[in-house]
Design an enzyme around this catalytic site. Sequence first.
Site, short mmCIF file in Angstrom:
data_model
loop_
_atom_site.label_atom_id
_atom_site.label_comp_id
_atom_site.label_asym_id
_atom_site.label_seq_id
_atom_site.Cartn_x
_atom_site.Cartn_y
_atom_site.Cartn_z
CG ASP A 41 136.05 15.16 113.50
OD1 ASP A 41 136.48 13.93 113.64
OD2 ASP A 41 136.63 16.20 113.96
CD GLU A 120 148.21 50.47 110.35
OE1 GLU A 120 148.25 49.55 110.76
OE2 GLU A 120 149.03 51.42 111.05
CE LYS A 122 142.64 41.93 110.90
NZ LYS A 122 142.79 40.51 111.23
CG ASP A 124 145.89 35.85 107.47
OD1 ASP A 124 145.59 35.74 108.37
OD2 ASP A 124 145.21 35.01 106.59
CD GLU A 177 149.37 39.74 112.35
OE1 GLU A 177 149.26 40.49 113.45
OE2 GLU A 177 148.86 38.87 112.08
CE1 TYR A 229 148.96 45.62 116.00
CE2 TYR A 229 149.84 43.89 114.31
CZ TYR A 229 149.28 44.30 115.79
OH TYR A 229 148.87 43.38 116.57
CE LYS A 326 139.37 39.96 107.63
NZ LYS A 326 138.79 38.84 108.73
CB CYS A 420 149.93 2.85 92.70
SG CYS A 420 150.64 4.10 91.88
CB CYS A 423 153.25 1.40 89.32
SG CYS A 423 153.19 1.13 90.83
CB CYS A 438 152.06 3.31 95.28
SG CYS A 438 152.88 2.30 94.43
CB CYS A 444 155.73 3.43 91.84
SG CYS A 444 154.54 4.62 91.59
P1 AMP Z 1 141.49 39.72 115.00
O1 AMP Z 1 142.45 38.81 114.55
O2 AMP Z 1 140.35 39.76 113.75
O3 AMP Z 1 141.08 39.96 116.43
O4 AMP Z 1 142.24 41.05 114.40
C1 AMP Z 1 143.28 41.62 115.09
C2 AMP Z 1 144.53 41.26 114.68
O5 AMP Z 1 144.92 41.86 113.64
C3 AMP Z 1 145.69 41.88 115.54
O6 AMP Z 1 145.59 41.25 116.70
C4 AMP Z 1 146.94 41.70 114.71
O7 AMP Z 1 147.42 40.51 114.83
C5 AMP Z 1 146.44 41.69 113.17
N1 AMP Z 1 146.77 42.62 112.37
C6 AMP Z 1 147.04 42.57 111.05
N2 AMP Z 1 147.42 43.71 110.51
C7 AMP Z 1 147.11 44.84 111.27
C8 AMP Z 1 147.02 46.10 111.31
N3 AMP Z 1 147.35 46.68 110.48
N4 AMP Z 1 146.72 46.78 112.62
C9 AMP Z 1 146.28 46.16 113.70
N5 AMP Z 1 145.98 44.88 113.67
C10 AMP Z 1 146.64 44.07 112.52
#
Ligand code: AMP
Length: 690
Positions: A41, A120, A122, A124, A177, A229, A326, A420, A423, A438, A444
């Site tokens: 940690d 494109e 990215k 998440d 993704e 993608y 990014k 608490c 209450c 609590c 409560c």
């Molecule tokens: P990283 O996680 O930083 O290694 O980034 C690569 C990952 O980004 C890929 O393995 C995909 O899972 C994700 N990803 C999300 N959007 C895209 C996109 N438009 N093109 C390529 N990879 C993408």
Amino acid sequence: MRDASLRNARVEWQQLAAQIRRHDRLYYQKDAPEISDAEYDEMRRRLERLEAEFPELQTPDSPTQTVGAPPLETFAKVRHKIPMLSLNNAMSEEEVREWDERLKRFLGLKEEENIVYFPEPKIDGLSFSARYENGKFVQGTTRGDGEVGENITDNLATILHPELYGDFPKTLEVRGEVYMTHDNFRKLNEQRKAADEPEFANPRNAAAGSLRQLDAQITRQRDLHYFIYGWGEISDDITIGDSHYHFMERLRAWGQFFTTLHHARYRGHFVRGAIEGCIEAYRAMLQNRQGLPYDIDGVVYKVDSLEYQRRLGEVGRAPRWAIAHKFPAEQARTILENIDIQVGRTGTLTPVARLKPVSVGGVMVSNATLHNEDEIARKDVRIGDTVIVQRAGDVIPQIVGIDESKRPPHAKPYHFPKVCPVCGSSAVREEGEVAWRCTGGLVCEAQVVERLKHFVSRNALNIDGMGEKQIELFWKKGWVKTVADIFHLKKHVDEIRQMEGWGEKSAKNLMEAIEHARDVRLEKFIYALGIRHVGEITARLLARYYQGYEAWFEVMSALHQSEDARAALDSIDGIGGTVIESLTNFFSESHNLEVVHKLRQQLRIADAEAVASSSPVAGKTVVFTGTLTQLTRSEAKARAESLGAHVASSVSARTDYVIAGEDAGSKLKKARDLGVKILSEPEWLELINT
Ligand code: AMP
């Protein structure tokens, strides 16, 4: 000055990250940790502090970003024929332009020649690869470490198209993704909160947790989405052509409108072009990202020409022909003005940071979660501190660290409250738990709706006509503040009759159901109180032991001051320390005692169903098998138990009687083999009726 310290910090960051990853592997994959949790940690904490101070150090795969889900050994491993690469990152427009220059030099292009890129978003989420053979979906995998992923075919089958259409290649691997929308994420977390399950920290974790389920039915319920993608292996019965964009179009057609990233809703924004145009798309997306129903953490620029892509190849674990630009980490500094405690519907106390309002990534933030007592101590967060707030996607903002240099001299460590705030009942933290709770369950306000719901539920007092909606309504009107008030609802029957959705008949039925509920057996009554760890079985054990309300209540009300009372409880078979502690906490609250007392005045609490010790079957272990003709299985079981017998589900040498109904099978045979006494249904009835 800052440059020098950034350089030092980067070196330290790299060393720390490598160490943490090593310990992760030891812990998760080898089950052989070399350091204590506290040491681990501490390392993570140091890394978090470094990243808080130098946000540019934070990478998506930093140990601070990879939470939870260790690789589950139970998914089969699959080696990717073509590795699933990661992406290099660019944190600034400058870095993007440098990258473009580098590529031009690599390809020997002239200054004035432009490379055409395709930008494109990215997403998440969690990457996957899906393999189609002869047009049928045959295998789905996670990225894993890029070389070897996990087989998640059944899970992906709940999300992806089962087959392809048109002139598809014999083998086609699409890559994309999986993500969860903000709405689904919120709903899922609400459900988890209501069920007292840990909530997911962000949509990405929720998507990962939902996709990597051994039971694919769970994945189906989570309603995940995907974007494609790119692609992996493709058989050579087709030619791929020369443009990323065009090949994506073909992929899309084969999948009969696979949701591909280049298409989606970005068409207007994301057009192929030289780097400056892509950077503009990035800026537009940075502005618009809040309006999207899912999280994106940047924009990926890809060289559109597949010929160029081939020439550019890879560097390390990432293609040279793509880069992820990014979005800046959404962090900001502000003052922690106070720490409030919120009480959840089930009594959990959650600390919430009240902040001097600050804009984080364009959104004003004035509250952040602090999770629990340990988290506050770990970060040593103090009121008055300058804290670093982070918004990760759509989740509640979090405090990732503090700026100790700005700490006011008088700031004191935070002490978690032991009562608490809603209450005033005392709060307890059970062993092995992180949350304080609590104990004022019956009084409560924060928990009242949950308690009322439990109180009237089928296995408790079973009051028909009182669902969550009605309970909330009566509560809002101020008619029902505690469970005891239910028995005074009669006073409001005229008003109830007039209310929307109610009428003469439904109001009358409700009143009758309430009247009916006044007659209750002790075990149901104890269960209905909703005391933590006191479920139906424990309630029955208690009721059977004490028989009547008075005897039971006498012991309960003495628990907090009498060792003897606790010892008496401990002697009951099936009741242990957790239950005793929970009962003690509950009955130490004078408010709870008061409500129990009020209920007592409203109810006729019947003694527990007698356990007749004189019965010939008292203390015997019996097993029912085959079909009974005169009683249902549950009736037979209840009768036997009320006579003091223990009903088991399998036959062993310790079984006293096996009662064989019609078509009895293996249990009867086993009883014969073991020489256990076998009774027919009539013989059994005769025995218990004597
Ligand atoms: P990283 O996680 O930083 O290694 O980034 C690569 C990952 O980004 C890929 O393995 C995909 O899972 C994700 N990803 C999300 N959007 C895209 C996109 N438009 N093109 C390529 N990879 C993408």
